[in-house]
Design an enzyme around this catalytic site. Structure first.
Site, mmCIF file in Angstrom:
data_model
loop_
_atom_site.group_PDB
_atom_site.id
_atom_site.type_symbol
_atom_site.label_atom_id
_atom_site.label_comp_id
_atom_site.label_asym_id
_atom_site.label_seq_id
_atom_site.Cartn_x
_atom_site.Cartn_y
_atom_site.Cartn_z
ATOM 1 N N LYS A 85 0.844 -1.206 0.000
ATOM 2 C CA LYS A 85 0.000 0.000 0.000
ATOM 3 C C LYS A 85 0.875 1.249 0.000
ATOM 4 O O LYS A 85 0.596 2.213 -0.707
ATOM 5 C CB LYS A 85 -0.937 -0.013 1.222
ATOM 6 C CG LYS A 85 -2.075 -0.999 1.052
ATOM 7 C CD LYS A 85 -2.846 -1.263 2.326
ATOM 8 C CE LYS A 85 -3.849 -2.394 2.090
ATOM 9 N NZ LYS A 85 -4.548 -2.834 3.296
ATOM 10 N N ASP A 121 -11.302 2.757 3.663
ATOM 11 C CA ASP A 121 -11.632 1.344 3.425
ATOM 12 C C ASP A 121 -13.133 1.169 3.160
ATOM 13 O O ASP A 121 -13.560 0.125 2.684
ATOM 14 C CB ASP A 121 -11.260 0.506 4.663
ATOM 15 C CG ASP A 121 -9.903 -0.167 4.509
ATOM 16 O OD1 ASP A 121 -9.504 -0.421 3.350
ATOM 17 O OD2 ASP A 121 -9.264 -0.462 5.531
ATOM 18 N N GLN A 125 -4.796 -1.612 9.546
ATOM 19 C CA GLN A 125 -4.659 -2.923 8.914
ATOM 20 C C GLN A 125 -5.247 -4.006 9.829
ATOM 21 O O GLN A 125 -4.887 -4.103 10.994
ATOM 22 C CB GLN A 125 -3.165 -3.197 8.629
ATOM 23 C CG GLN A 125 -2.905 -4.456 7.849
ATOM 24 C CD GLN A 125 -3.487 -4.426 6.434
ATOM 25 O OE1 GLN A 125 -3.374 -3.447 5.716
ATOM 26 N NE2 GLN A 125 -4.123 -5.514 6.034
#
Ligand code: NAP
Length: 281
Positions: free
Chosen positions: A53, A120, A97
């Site tokens: 990422k 997200d 995460q």
């Protein structure tokens, strides 16, 4: 023979466009687009995801802020960091995460991220907006699938779409997106009866179950569009999808490969959501 939906090529094309938007943002606002990534613990898969990422951010010019915290970090410490990032003006997106170490309350931590910085697309408000077909931030993987359909001129309107899998991060938002695009949607899961028949009636079949080569040719209608979200290992340890690609490719009209299909689109949509969050800020 089916047409291969090339996620890698589309991801590269979209990243170029995003790099332009990042430049424009900087020129207009005099600051960078910023994404904060929080990783707690040493889970090897999570470390790889975070590294990828960050590398992807660099590729399009997004400033990334990586926080790698030891596994024993307390709930209070993680929450304090998230609060700091929520307040930071140069951070437009926050990504924690998952999975977090067991002693941490994941829901409590994620709840601190405001919808506008939830790149997200996991928080209840963003999911609720998606369900009501309102402007929102959409979960990266299903959003990437919609971009792939769009790119290949596949309009879900009026089509029968079957989503195999009902997870909060893939199956459910996927079903809502297809419904918002006027498909007639059926969601299947491990308790679904007559799975083969249901799948075989689909014009668009999206598979996200995490079972290597589960979908066989007899589960696919002639000419169907088959999207394989799965990332599994076959009997030789080789990366493969939830669809038996070799058997299904001759029956489908369009199909995504694994690797090179949905995978490259997921991180691209994270970048996309971050740029969008910055532009809306
Ligand atoms: P998940 O949370 O484990 O959910 C799996 C879903 O599949 C559940 O709804 C489950 O049903 C259903 N299922 C499992 N076995 C089934 C069976 N035999 N028949 C029918 N339904 C079955 O998985 P996920 O997070 O959605 O991920 C799914 C796959 O996509 C995994 O391979 C994952 O690695 C991959 N993935 C890829 C990307 C990407 O970027 N390419 C992103 C995310 C995920 P129940 O609800 O009844 O248990």
């Amino acid at each position: 023979m089916s047409i291969l939906i090339d996620g890698k090529a589309l991801a590269a094309e979209m990243r170029q466009q995003l790099a332009e938007r990042v430049k424009q943002f900087k020129a207009q606002r005099g600051k960078e687009v910023g994404l904060a990534v929080v990783l707690v613990g040493e889970d090897p898969a999570s470390q790889v995801y975070v590294r990828n990422k960050i590398r992807a951010c660099e590729e399009v010019g997004i400033r990334s802020f990586a926080y790698r915290l030891p596994a024993e970090t307390s709930q209070q410490e993680v929450e304090a960091l998230v609060d700091e990032l929520v307040a930071a003006e140069n951070v437009h997106g926050i990504l924690v995460q998952l999975p977090l170490p067991k002693h941490l309350d994941e829901r409590k931590i994620l709840r601190r991220i405001p919808p506008a910085k939830d790149v997200d697309g996991f928080c209840a408000e963003n999911v609720g907006n998606l369900a009501m077909n309102r402007e929102t931030i959409v979960a990266c993987t299903p959003f990437g699938v919609m971009k792939m359909l769009e790119k290949y001129g596949i309009d879900p309107k009026g089509k029968s779409a079957v989503v195999l899998g009902r997870s909060n991060i893939v199956g459910k938002p996927m079903a809502m997106l297809l419904l918002n695009a006027d498909a007639t949607v059926t969601v299947c899961h491990s308790k679904t009866q007559n799975l083969k028949e249901v799948c075989a009636a689909a014009d668009i079949l999206v598979v996200a179950i995490g079972r290597a080569k589960f979908v066989t040719a007899d589960m696919v209608k002639e000419g169907a569009v088959v999207i394989d979200v799965g990332m599994d290992r076959d009997e030789n340890g080789k990366l493969c999808g939830d669809v038996d690609f070799a058997a299904v490719k001759d029956k489908a009209s369009y199909i995504t490969p694994v690797p090179g299909g949905v995978g490259p689109m997921t991180i691209t949509m994270l970048l996309y959501n971050t740029v969008l969050a910055a532009e809306r800020s």
